[in-house]
Design a protein around this motif. Sequence first.
Motif, short mmCIF file in Angstrom:
data_model
loop_
_atom_site.label_atom_id
_atom_site.label_comp_id
_atom_site.label_asym_id
_atom_site.label_seq_id
_atom_site.Cartn_x
_atom_site.Cartn_y
_atom_site.Cartn_z
N ILE A 1 -91.83 79.05 47.09
CA ILE A 1 -91.69 77.86 46.82
C ILE A 1 -91.77 76.24 47.61
O ILE A 1 -90.92 76.73 48.49
CB ILE A 1 -89.90 77.20 45.68
N ARG A 2 -92.76 75.89 47.40
CA ARG A 2 -93.14 74.79 48.62
C ARG A 2 -93.48 73.44 47.97
O ARG A 2 -94.13 73.52 46.97
CB ARG A 2 -94.59 75.74 49.36
N ASN A 3 -93.11 72.68 49.18
CA ASN A 3 -94.12 71.37 49.09
C ASN A 3 -93.37 70.58 47.58
O ASN A 3 -94.51 69.73 47.25
CB ASN A 3 -95.09 71.37 49.03
N VAL A 4 -92.23 70.68 47.00
CA VAL A 4 -92.25 69.87 45.90
C VAL A 4 -90.22 69.84 46.20
O VAL A 4 -89.79 69.95 47.11
CB VAL A 4 -91.80 70.87 44.39
N HIS A 5 -89.93 68.41 45.54
CA HIS A 5 -88.52 67.72 45.50
C HIS A 5 -88.24 68.04 44.24
O HIS A 5 -88.58 67.55 43.08
CB HIS A 5 -88.88 66.15 46.00
N PHE A 6 -86.70 69.16 43.94
CA PHE A 6 -86.52 69.58 42.86
C PHE A 6 -85.36 68.47 42.82
O PHE A 6 -84.19 68.22 43.85
CB PHE A 6 -85.68 70.66 43.21
N ASP A 7 -84.84 67.26 41.77
CA ASP A 7 -84.11 66.38 42.01
C ASP A 7 -83.14 66.94 40.33
O ASP A 7 -84.06 66.61 39.39
CB ASP A 7 -84.74 65.34 41.39
N GLY A 8 -81.36 66.15 40.72
CA GLY A 8 -81.15 67.24 39.58
C GLY A 8 -80.50 65.62 39.31
O GLY A 8 -81.14 64.59 39.56
N PRO A 9 -79.74 65.62 37.92
CA PRO A 9 -78.68 64.61 37.01
C PRO A 9 -78.32 64.17 37.84
O PRO A 9 -77.22 63.05 37.51
CB PRO A 9 -78.41 65.31 36.41
N GLY A 10 -77.48 64.86 39.41
CA GLY A 10 -76.36 64.00 40.19
C GLY A 10 -75.13 64.90 40.45
O GLY A 10 -75.23 65.23 39.25
N TYR A 11 -74.88 64.70 41.72
CA TYR A 11 -74.30 66.18 42.02
C TYR A 11 -72.71 65.85 41.29
O TYR A 11 -72.41 64.65 40.58
CB TYR A 11 -73.47 65.95 43.42
N ARG A 12 -71.67 67.05 41.20
CA ARG A 12 -70.57 66.34 40.15
C ARG A 12 -69.76 67.48 41.43
O ARG A 12 -69.63 68.32 41.66
CB ARG A 12 -70.57 67.66 39.23
N THR A 13 -68.25 67.08 41.18
CA THR A 13 -67.18 67.78 41.41
C THR A 13 -66.87 69.30 41.28
O THR A 13 -66.77 69.61 41.83
CB THR A 13 -66.08 66.57 41.84
N ASN A 14 -66.87 69.05 39.15
CA ASN A 14 -66.80 70.37 39.01
C ASN A 14 -68.30 70.97 38.55
O ASN A 14 -69.19 70.65 38.93
CB ASN A 14 -66.05 69.68 37.03
N PRO A 15 -67.44 72.29 38.34
CA PRO A 15 -68.88 73.05 38.81
C PRO A 15 -69.97 73.05 37.46
O PRO A 15 -69.32 72.78 36.76
CB PRO A 15 -68.34 74.80 38.25
N ALA A 16 -71.17 72.85 37.89
CA ALA A 16 -72.58 72.35 37.22
C ALA A 16 -73.94 73.28 37.52
O ALA A 16 -73.62 73.92 38.45
CB ALA A 16 -71.97 70.42 37.22
N MET A 17 -74.88 72.27 37.38
CA MET A 17 -76.08 72.99 37.62
C MET A 17 -76.52 73.41 39.24
O MET A 17 -75.89 72.49 39.87
CB MET A 17 -77.20 72.16 36.41
N TYR A 18 -76.89 73.90 38.73
CA TYR A 18 -77.58 74.63 40.19
C TYR A 18 -79.20 73.86 40.40
O TYR A 18 -79.93 73.87 39.30
CB TYR A 18 -77.93 75.69 40.63
#
Length: 222
Positions: free
Chosen positions: A130-147
Amino acid sequence: IPSTQLAHGVQSFNGRNGAVSPQGGDYDTWYDQGSATVVYVDKNGSDSNSGFLASKPKATIAAANAALPNGGTIFVLFGPTNETGTITLNNGVNIDGLGPTVSIAKWPTDLGAGACAIQAGSVGDNMTFIRNVHFDGPGYRTNPAMYGILTNGQTQLADGLTTGFYAGIAINSNHEHVIRWNSQSNWYGVYYQSGTNQGNQTYRDCHFDANVFAAVAVAGKA
């Protein structure tokens, strides 16, 4: 776009006909060769397209993965794409792009604790790249959330970026190699899941700073 913002081998980009391959030739000539083992993705694409030509890309990585049941490469052109679920890469499928400045895959909605954006790798002999790509999530969460990227072994991450996840990279096995990767603006940069074999790991020239809680954490110890 200057070459410093693009993946290695793309010398310049001045619009869709401006990227130059290492062998010369314009962008369309280089990328529109057509191949049954390369599927292109672009924010202006359509999942109804075959994806086998850069001029007719799919719109999501999920659709591109489905089009490669026997392995191949998903090539992300321009983002952000709009992804809606976990993508478990088919055996032998790799992801590449023009570079994390322009090749962006976005998950706008949190999929919940234990879920991930990309699940890659296996305990077999095939290495997933897996190379040369930006993977952007919904915003970090203090409680367990998606990786962001969950690796299950035999995975190499290089020259990319993960942001906005509970953990930018979650490790679930061994034989992971992470090279020139930035995992920032997450809760954790890298997170080792409970019971993970921490052997045979390689990290080189990575940046795991600027995460909220820790750069690297191990389940039960953070």
